[in-house]
Design a protein around this motif. Structure first.
Motif, PDB file in Angstrom:
ATOM      1  N   TYR A  51      16.859  28.931  42.570  1.00 54.32           N
ATOM      2  CA  TYR A  51      15.425  28.629  42.495  1.00 54.32           C
ATOM      3  C   TYR A  51      14.839  28.650  41.087  1.00 54.32           C
ATOM      4  CZ  TYR A  51      15.258  28.857  47.545  1.00 54.32           C
ATOM      5  OH  TYR A  51      15.457  28.620  48.880  1.00 54.32           O
ATOM      6  N   CYS A  52      15.421  29.388  40.174  1.00 61.79           N
ATOM      7  CA  CYS A  52      14.753  29.584  38.877  1.00 61.79           C
ATOM      8  C   CYS A  52      15.424  28.851  37.731  1.00 61.79           C
ATOM      9  CB  CYS A  52      14.656  31.066  38.554  1.00 61.79           C
ATOM     10  SG  CYS A  52      14.190  32.097  39.969  1.00 61.79           S
ATOM     11  N   VAL A 102       4.653  37.145  40.023  1.00 61.48           N
ATOM     12  CA  VAL A 102       4.730  35.759  39.532  1.00 61.48           C
ATOM     13  C   VAL A 102       5.399  34.874  40.590  1.00 61.48           C
ATOM     14  CG1 VAL A 102       5.815  34.251  37.811  1.00 61.48           C
ATOM     15  CG2 VAL A 102       4.708  36.371  37.085  1.00 61.48           C
ATOM     16  N   LEU A 128       7.822  40.532  28.041  1.00 59.85           N
ATOM     17  CA  LEU A 128       8.413  40.466  29.384  1.00 59.85           C
ATOM     18  C   LEU A 128       9.494  41.524  29.589  1.00 59.85           C
ATOM     19  CD1 LEU A 128       8.375  36.667  30.221  1.00 59.85           C
ATOM     20  CD2 LEU A 128       7.004  38.491  31.225  1.00 59.85           C
ATOM     21  N   HIS A 144      14.065  27.948  34.118  1.00 58.41           N
ATOM     22  CA  HIS A 144      14.242  29.103  33.220  1.00 58.41           C
ATOM     23  C   HIS A 144      15.630  29.180  32.607  1.00 58.41           C
ATOM     24  CE1 HIS A 144      10.367  31.148  33.851  1.00 58.41           C
ATOM     25  NE2 HIS A 144      10.411  30.587  35.041  1.00 58.41           N
ATOM     26  N   ILE A 187      11.201  31.861  49.216  1.00 56.81           N
ATOM     27  CA  ILE A 187      12.005  33.069  48.989  1.00 56.81           C
ATOM     28  C   ILE A 187      11.353  34.254  49.705  1.00 56.81           C
ATOM     29  CG2 ILE A 187      13.092  34.492  47.207  1.00 56.81           C
ATOM     30  CD1 ILE A 187      12.547  32.253  45.211  1.00 56.81           C
ATOM     31  N   GLY A 233       0.219  30.340  35.912  1.00 59.49           N
ATOM     32  CA  GLY A 233      -0.085  29.183  35.063  1.00 59.49           C
ATOM     33  C   GLY A 233       0.525  27.922  35.646  1.00 59.49           C
TER      34      GLY A 233
END
Ligand code: HEC
Length: 240
Positions: free
Chosen positions: A95-96, A137, A126, A100, A152, A143
């Motif tokens: 998913y990320c 988040v 972070l 990222h 999830i 944002g």
């Protein structure tokens, strides 16, 4: 004889027509339509006051929100095990990583193709953010980032948050993190030991090498091994 069989056909047709299934005509409520059955005229019933539907109690607010008294809390509300980290890694990679990247530097493939740079998990802010921040988040979005609460489950969001902590450690390890009695191995030494290309260690200078971000050891696009999932390989080949 002919008239008898004609009568037979006619009788069968009458029978078939008479057998019409009228279940769709039974009394029922069609969504959002009114009714005279209830006094307020609504067929959709409002929630009964002071009741909670089964499975929706969410009594453990930290587990479901990552917040303590309106502030992002720290700490993992589930037991941390290797299996949890592995699950987190798997879900994170699904998913990320598109935004990222595998190492969490915010430079995933979608960002490389023009999406707003995603958060880099290896900044001081972070690294120091409480674990509840990562949960929040994922739950609420941040944002330009959409939320992932529909995709999830809460327990998997915590597993991902835990895995992000591991990612942060992996990019910020200090010599003092090495357990007593062991010593850090020089990457050149490791490369030689494991038969990696001689340039392997040089790639890991001050910046992450492309291989760390793209996740393929030779910089080429990843090709599924033919034996992995036969159907999938065919589908991938057909797309070309
Ligand atoms: C579609 C791209 C995309 C995906 C997928 C995505 N993110 Fe993000 N993420 C972003 C963007 C863009 C930002 C920066 C948002 C901003 O600053 O406006 C961000 C920011 C963040 C931040 C930093 C928030 C801060 O305090 O600066 C965290 C943490 C984060 N994402 C976690 C995740 C996790 C965990 C996942 C996987 C469940 C994920 N993201 C999936 C795009 C994405």
């Amino acid at each position: 004889m002919r008239s008898i069989s004609a009568m037979g056909v006619a009788a069968t047709m009458l029978l078939v027509a008479g057998c019409r299934q009228d279940m769709h005509n039974q009394p029922k409520f069609i969504p959002q339509r009114g009714t005279s059955f209830f006094a307020d005229g609504r067929s959709v019933r409002p929630q009964v006051e002071n009741t909670v539907a089964r499975g929706q109690l969410h009594e453990d607010t930290y587990f479901y929100t990552g917040m303590v008294n309106g502030k992002e809390g720290d700490g993992l509300p589930i037991e941390l095990t290797a299996a949890v980290l592995e699950r987190g890694q798997e879900r994170y990679n699904i998913y990320c990583t598109p935004c990222h990247s595998r190492v969490g530097n915010g430079n995933g493939m979608i960002v490389q193709r023009g999406y707003k740079p995603a958060g880099n998990f290896h900044t001081d802010r972070l690294r120091q953010a409480p674990l509840g921040h990562f949960f929040s988040v994922m739950t609420n979005g941040y944002g330009a980032m959409p939320d992932y609460s529909a995709q999830i489950t809460p327990v998997d969001r915590w597993a991902i948050a835990a895995y992000i902590r591991a990612l942060q450690l992996s990019q910020d390890a200090k010599a003092s993190d090495v357990p007593a009695g062991q010593h850090p191995i020089d990457l050149h030494e490791l490369a030689k030991e494991q038969g990696l290309p001689p340039g392997f260690a040089d790639d890991w200078g001050n910046e992450l090498p492309a291989t760390a971000v793209k996740g393929s050891p030779n910089g080429k696009s990843f090709v599924l091994p033919p034996s992995a999932t036969p159907g999938m390989v065919t589908a991938v080949q057909n797309q070309k």
